[in-house]
Design an enzyme around this catalytic site. Sequence first.
Site: not given
Lengths: 268, 268
Positions: B68, B126
């Site tokens: 992103d 993550y």
Amino acid sequence: MRGGLGADETGQPVRALRNIRLTVAFDGTAYSGWQIQKGQPTVQGELAAAVRRITGENVVPAASGRTDAGAHARAIGVGLQVRSGIAPASLLRALNSVLPRDIRVTGAWEAAPDFHPRRSAHSKTYRYNIYRGPVLPPHLVREYFHYPYQLDLSRVDAAVGRFVGEHDFGSFAARSGADKQDGPRGTVRRIFRADVQRSGHRLWFTFTGDGFLHHMVRNMVGTALEVGRGAMSADEFEALFSHRDRTKAGFTAPAHGLVLLRVHYRRR
Amino acid sequence: MRGGLGADETGQPVRALRNIRLTVAFDGTAYSGWQIQKGQPTVQGELAAAVRRITGENVVPAASGRTDAGAHARAIGVGLQVRSGIAPASLLRALNSVLPRDIRVTGAWEAAPDFHPRRSAHSKTYRYNIYRGPVLPPHLVREYFHYPYQLDLSRVDAAVGRFVGEHDFGSFAARSGADKQDGPRGTVRRIFRADVQRSGHRLWFTFTGDGFLHHMVRNMVGTALEVGRGAMSADEFEALFSHRDRTKAGFTAPAHGLVLLRVHYRRR
């Protein structure tokens, strides 16, 4: 009459000066250090402009000490004298709403009339960050000095430990600043803590002392690194404590690895 | 004939395509994510430009996945097909000499012909960073989401732990990306690890899984925070696993708190 109201010649009420203590954190990457300099972005300049926007007063915030261009602070001690009656917690929020986000007021208190951010401090703690791996990761670029060279860490440890105690640090003072530093103590300072911690490729030097000469932490780090890589012998290092000769010490490690962690006060 | 020499129509020698695997770290603050977009600074675009400068070849680097805008990576997996004979270690140094310093190649290897940075990955890890104190310190601004609200951390823990296992994560997928995500597995993914660590005002969410839908980590974090502050009940949370309805899940935590820590490969 602190905080009280008087009246000026036109009959307008005039508040007495209040002494406010702030702690301020900043990422120094974009600044030419703490102290206001014409035409340069500085932390003191940004803070003075923020106070002017909030209270309308022209103040020159005082700090626990100057900081080098590019160096950082987690908590520099700041003193403000204002007439505004704003509560410290409201001042904190108001200043943070107008300051750039790389400068933050992290604490605000009403201070005693004789509080001064430099004179009232009894010690300061600095950290110096080093990254030894082959490639400096982007998230460490702003606060880590990249030093990917062979080091004998036991020699670095021994050199750093030697700084503890009261010594003449003249060999570790920037020559340019010597004239300003020769107060009653000359170049003598007391270091309470000096050590090196490591994790993976990172080294953290920590120094707590009752005062630091201009560039002293950066020169201590650069010298300890030269001892660690074998470029300076133990005898040459030892001689720095008996001869005040800046030209014999190691290099000045770059400012961006330096972080003022905390200023220790006797009281608020 | 990998790495071998052929000849083109004019008799010039032509090298066969080599498959190179890189790991790349980046601070995503300045980028519109990984994927090349016209007129936007992207990590893929910077890397393609760097390869062109070093080998003269026009390549489109492939990644383990898109990231992103504003999110970060410590080690995204990248595949490059080049004809140049440059050694991986030399390519690493050469790319780092021309890349901006917020993008670094941290590893480079000759890869098997069938290596693909996305298809060969068996899992990814993550981290999502949160800062809960009243004032976000400047050194955390780039990688921490400031969330200074009351949280019941035992409820956050319980919600995060519920993500472990194989589930239909349709309620946690961005609606816009749903069409691209309906492969043979639909919106089913397996999470191997999901937990929250804390230190002082910091919270670190860690997720390891065999795949992540678009915005899935940010939606899991936002939902766990809503459970923690009492805006979502345990029953409402539980229902998200049986009904695929993105509108019922929590908010999408902002991209800048998200860091791709590692892509796990079966082999190099």
